[in-house]
Design an enzyme around this catalytic site. Structure first.
Site, PDB file in Angstrom:
ATOM      1  N   GLU A  89     -19.551   0.133  -0.366  1.00  0.00           N
ATOM      2  CA  GLU A  89     -18.581   0.768   0.546  1.00  0.00           C
ATOM      3  C   GLU A  89     -18.575   2.291   0.445  1.00  0.00           C
ATOM      4  OE1 GLU A  89     -14.659  -0.992   0.132  1.00  0.00           O
ATOM      5  OE2 GLU A  89     -15.377  -2.973   0.740  1.00  0.00           O
ATOM      6  N   THR A 186     -10.767   1.167  -6.446  1.00  0.00           N
ATOM      7  CA  THR A 186     -11.961   1.076  -5.604  1.00  0.00           C
ATOM      8  C   THR A 186     -12.151   2.359  -4.794  1.00  0.00           C
ATOM      9  OG1 THR A 186     -10.644   0.056  -3.842  1.00  0.00           O
ATOM     10  CG2 THR A 186     -11.833  -1.433  -5.344  1.00  0.00           C
ATOM     11  N   GLY A 202      -3.917  -3.249  -6.320  1.00  0.00           N
ATOM     12  CA  GLY A 202      -3.423  -4.373  -7.121  1.00  0.00           C
ATOM     13  C   GLY A 202      -2.158  -5.020  -6.582  1.00  0.00           C
ATOM     14  N   GLU A 204      -1.627  -7.195  -4.405  1.00  0.00           N
ATOM     15  CA  GLU A 204      -1.685  -8.635  -4.138  1.00  0.00           C
ATOM     16  C   GLU A 204      -1.294  -9.411  -5.393  1.00  0.00           C
ATOM     17  OE1 GLU A 204      -3.774  -6.617  -2.150  1.00  0.00           O
ATOM     18  OE2 GLU A 204      -2.226  -7.422  -0.837  1.00  0.00           O
ATOM     19  N   ASP A 330       1.362  -7.632   4.646  1.00  0.00           N
ATOM     20  CA  ASP A 330       0.247  -6.895   4.026  1.00  0.00           C
ATOM     21  C   ASP A 330      -0.257  -5.789   4.949  1.00  0.00           C
ATOM     22  OD1 ASP A 330      -1.727  -6.136   2.205  1.00  0.00           O
ATOM     23  OD2 ASP A 330      -3.147  -7.660   2.841  1.00  0.00           O
ATOM     24  N   LYS A 357      -3.449  -0.959   9.302  1.00  0.00           N
ATOM     25  CA  LYS A 357      -3.683  -2.382   9.543  1.00  0.00           C
ATOM     26  C   LYS A 357      -2.847  -2.944  10.683  1.00  0.00           C
ATOM     27  CE  LYS A 357      -5.021  -4.265   5.008  1.00  0.00           C
ATOM     28  NZ  LYS A 357      -4.530  -5.191   3.943  1.00  0.00           N
ATOM     29  N   TRP A 418     -10.241  -0.392   5.715  1.00  0.00           N
ATOM     30  CA  TRP A 418     -10.623   0.866   5.069  1.00  0.00           C
ATOM     31  C   TRP A 418     -11.808   1.541   5.734  1.00  0.00           C
ATOM     32  CZ3 TRP A 418     -15.562   1.242   3.605  1.00  0.00           C
ATOM     33  CH2 TRP A 418     -16.276   0.039   3.560  1.00  0.00           C
ATOM     34  N   CYS A 631      -8.587 -19.985  -6.041  1.00  0.00           N
ATOM     35  CA  CYS A 631     -10.052 -19.919  -5.990  1.00  0.00           C
ATOM     36  C   CYS A 631     -10.565 -19.395  -4.654  1.00  0.00           C
ATOM     37  CB  CYS A 631     -10.646 -21.291  -6.268  1.00  0.00           C
ATOM     38  SG  CYS A 631      -9.798 -22.195  -7.597  1.00  0.00           S
ATOM     39  N   MET A 674     -16.063 -14.544 -14.160  1.00  0.00           N
ATOM     40  CA  MET A 674     -15.291 -15.777 -13.963  1.00  0.00           C
ATOM     41  C   MET A 674     -14.366 -15.952 -15.172  1.00  0.00           C
ATOM     42  SD  MET A 674     -14.478 -18.426 -12.225  1.00  0.00           S
ATOM     43  CE  MET A 674     -13.514 -19.870 -12.664  1.00  0.00           C
TER      44      MET A 674
HETATM   45 CA    CA Z   1      -3.040  -5.509   0.419  1.00  0.00          CA
END
Ligand code: CA
Length: 709
Positions: A89, A186, A202, A204, A330, A357, A418, A631, A674
């Protein structure tokens, strides 16, 4: 259609001379990039010295060797394989013939901008377990440069200054207030007035957002601004945000909002206004998403989903504009911010532009934060418009999913995410990568917070991906991406192009009257900036999500882009990865470029590997619920992986109960990212997930036997 939409809600000039003039001059290399040179970046179109090209972040390259007339002769000058194969990105920074860029897992590379030769490579050795906290892939959006230093912010919170010539660490500082919390970085740091400024992500999982400024020479903290209030019982933070959080923001929060961190992470837009000496921070969504759970359904929750203006020297609050009061979908306002002066109703206005968004394009007077105009650029069903008198959205009450679930557009992936937009002062148009995706939002009545896990406060149903291939393809084809040439004065599109899918690359506008953009299926393209006519295309062999840049060295103009598919959409969607090439690459083009990419090989997928064990329906049902809330964010909804991360239906360990437990419960593969789910689940629950994935693998096996995919 409703079923389809629910399923689709899969979650989730003189230019050459200017360039020449600086090459090899007294300011050669990043050693010479001082505050003055950054402020005057516009006079050096041959270099791309800051994240958005200049502080105004217009992503406009004032280079015109490559034009609408000759772009057909554009070819590959060089390419470089990257050491990582997840989403790419980054915006490359190019100074005096050297390119500095980042890859996934926060690696930094310095390359010769003419030949692609790697000068150095720095791997910060991020603990892969941190990847679990990265909602939206282990990506990185690039470096900042200043005074012989290259700054990268690593996924694990370290802000690191590297020697620009050698890649050796000069200083490193941990930016997380509590590294045990699920913070990640990020975003690209920005250098402003001798400081490096960085935020984090973070929200979420459950954190409290903030931005911090560090002395660029030493890494010593200068100031910090928390975007949302903390627990009042703890008293003030002793930071720049204290008084405005107590005064203005505090009363807009209700209940025990601090328990979930409250959110407001500033994970992307940080823009310096050199004309007004103001700093703009794009602030993210609430944590958890659900306003009813987060704040008893009451209050605007400042400064969530806002553009915050701060005083750069001290971090003091100046003003804010909140795009989505009482955020519950969100709907971050972290999206890229562009500064310009526009003629509005006959007078010049210093504006900032943002397309967050929530689907509205905002033009805001940056002198005081007053909303000038806001119009929808994509389908938004949560609001019918924005009241210009109050600056507030006119909401559709049903969209808040208080009494019943509500199918809403945009989705949490946003009408724009983004992927940077660009602005051409020549056409007066903003080139916006937009998308159309729905989401079914449903309140989670018995919500219980789980420390370190995803905490959204909405119910995510399993069973949204149809097993029928025709139905599956119909859903996929209903999801659209767009390149919109948006007129910010008239607040309407001048032209637009529709792509077959969402999650396409950022854009670049050039003085050659071109717009460059890569798309999710791997076409890197050039369009006429005035008309939208497609003029040129190159097969990159992998989806492109990053924004291109342009630079010149020795009178030759180049266009560069990072290629490598990934990020939130492919991780959380069921659709096959379009990649042919499995590694990320930097691709660099010039007129008459003749290089070719090596021939790609088609990926080979393992066969479905269902266990032979007999499971009870209760196990499968429990496993489906656990899978959907844990998952699916990485391995895809209903165990349909896009291929970015392993498709568990084909996993070698699926057929073996002990091996499955060792990986999922005990964390045998934590070095690969994982992590151990023993923190939240018992061995019996982990076995239930195997029962569910096993059932999905059986279906896949039947499809494969029938010759379908
Ligand atoms: Ca978010």
């Amino acid at each position: 259609m409703k079923r389809m939409m629910k399923s689709a809600a899969v979650l989730l000039a003189g230019t050459m001379m200017a360039g020449l003039a600086v090459s090899g001059g007294p300011g050669s290399g990043v050693r010479g990039v001082d505050a003055q040179r950054l402020v005057n970046a516009r006079n050096e179109p041959g270099n791309w010295m800051t994240h958005g090209g200049t502080y105004a972040e217009q992503r406009f390259a004032d280079l015109s060797q490559i034009t609408a007339e000759n772009v057909g002769q554009l070819g590959l000058a060089w390419y470089a394989d990257l050491p990582t194969n997840r989403g790419q990105e980054a915006t490359p920074i190019v100074v005096d013939g050297t390119m500095y860029t980042t890859t996934s897992w926060s690696n930094v590379m310095a390359l010769d901008a003419v030949t692609g030769k790697v000068k150095w490579h720095y791997d910060p050795q991020v603990d892969k377990a941190r990847g679990h906290s990265a909602c939206c892939d282990v990506v990185n959006r690039g470096v900042a440069v200043w005074n012989g230093l290259v700054f990268v912010a690593a996924l694990d919170g370290r802000l690191i200054a590297l020697d620009a010539n050698t890649g050796k660490v000069k200083w490193s500082t941990q930016t997380f207030t509590d590294p045990t919390k699920p913070y990640t970085i990020t975003g690209a740091p920005r250098v402003v007035k001798g400081m490096v400024i960085i935020g984090n992500g973070g929200a979420e999982l459950g954190v409290r957002g903030y931005v911090t400024a560090y002395d660029a020479s030493t890494g010593k903290k200068k100031w910090r601004f928390f975007t949302v209030p903390g627990n009042p019982a703890n008293g003030p933070d002793g930071e720049a945000s204290d008084s405005v959080l107590a005064g203005k923001a505090g009363p807009t929060w209700h209940g025990e909002y601090w328990k979930g961190g409250a959110g407001g992470t500033a994970w992307d837009a940080i823009v310096y206004d050199q004309e007004l000496d103001q700093l703009y921070i794009g602030v993210g969504n609430g944590s958890p998403w659900n306003h009813m759970i987060r704040s008893e359904g009451k209050g605007d929750n400042l400064f969530l989903s806002s553009v915050l203006a701060l005083k750069p020297d001290t971090g003091e609050y100046l003003w804010h504009y909140q795009t989505t009061p009482g955020e519950t979908w969100d709907y971050t306002a972290t999206q890229p911010i562009i500064l310009s002066t526009l003629m509005i109703e006959g007078r010049p206005r210093k504006v900032l532009m943002q397309a967050p968004k929530n689907g509205f394009f905002y033009v805001i007077d940056r002198e005081g934060g007053q909303l000038i105009s806001a119009k929808g650029f994509a389908t938004q069903t949560w609001a019918t418009g924005v009241d210009l008198k109050t600056g507030r959205p006119i909401e559709n009450p049903e969209a808040r999913y208080l009494k019943a679930g509500s199918l809403v557009m945009p989705s949490p992936l946003g009408a724009h995410n983004w992927h940077p937009m660009s602005f051409s002062p020549r056409t007066g148009l903003v080139y916006l990568p937009a998308q159309e995706l729905p989401q079914l939002y449903q309140n989670e009545p018995g919500f219980e917070r789980r420390e370190g896990a995803w905490n959204l406060g909405i119910v995510l149903d399993p069973g949204t991906v149809p097993d029928d291939r025709a139905q599956f393809k119909a859903i996929k084809s209903a999801l659209k991406g767009k390149l919109i040439a948006w007129d910010p004065v008239a607040q309407k599109p001048a032209w637009e192009i529709t792509y077959d899918g969402p999650w396409n690359g950022g854009t670049l506008a050039t003085a050659g009257n071109l717009v460059f953009q890569g798309n999710g299926v791997g076409d890197f393209q050039a369009f006429n900036a005035s008309t939208g006519d497609k003029l040129w295309s190159f097969n990159a062999q992998t989806g492109i999500i990053a924004p291109p840049v342009s630079y010149s060295v020795n009178g030759q103009q180049y266009v560069a882009v990072m290629a490598g598919y990934g990020g939130a959409y492919p991780l959380t969607s069921a659709f096959e990865d379009p990649r042919e090439a499995r590694n990320g690459r930097v691709l660099v083009f010039k007129l008459g470029g003749k290089r070719q990419l090596p021939k790609a090989t088609q990926p080979v997928f393992a066969a479905a590997n269902p266990p032979g064990d007999a499971f009870t329906p209760a196990q499968v049902t429990e496993g489906a619920r656990i899978y959907a809330t844990n998952c699916a964010f990485c391995h895809g909804p209903d165990a349909y992986s896009s291929g970015i991360l392993p498709d568990l239906r084909r996993s070698a360990v699926l057929a073996d109960a002990d091996a499955w437990k060792a990986v999922v419960h005990d964390g045998a593969l934590k070095a690969n990212g994982m992590i151990a789910f023993s923190r939240w689940y018992t061995p019996a629950q982990v076995e239930a997930v195997r029962a569910y994935v096993g059932q999905q693998a059986k279906k896949l096996q039947a499809q494969e036997a029938a010759g379908g995919k």
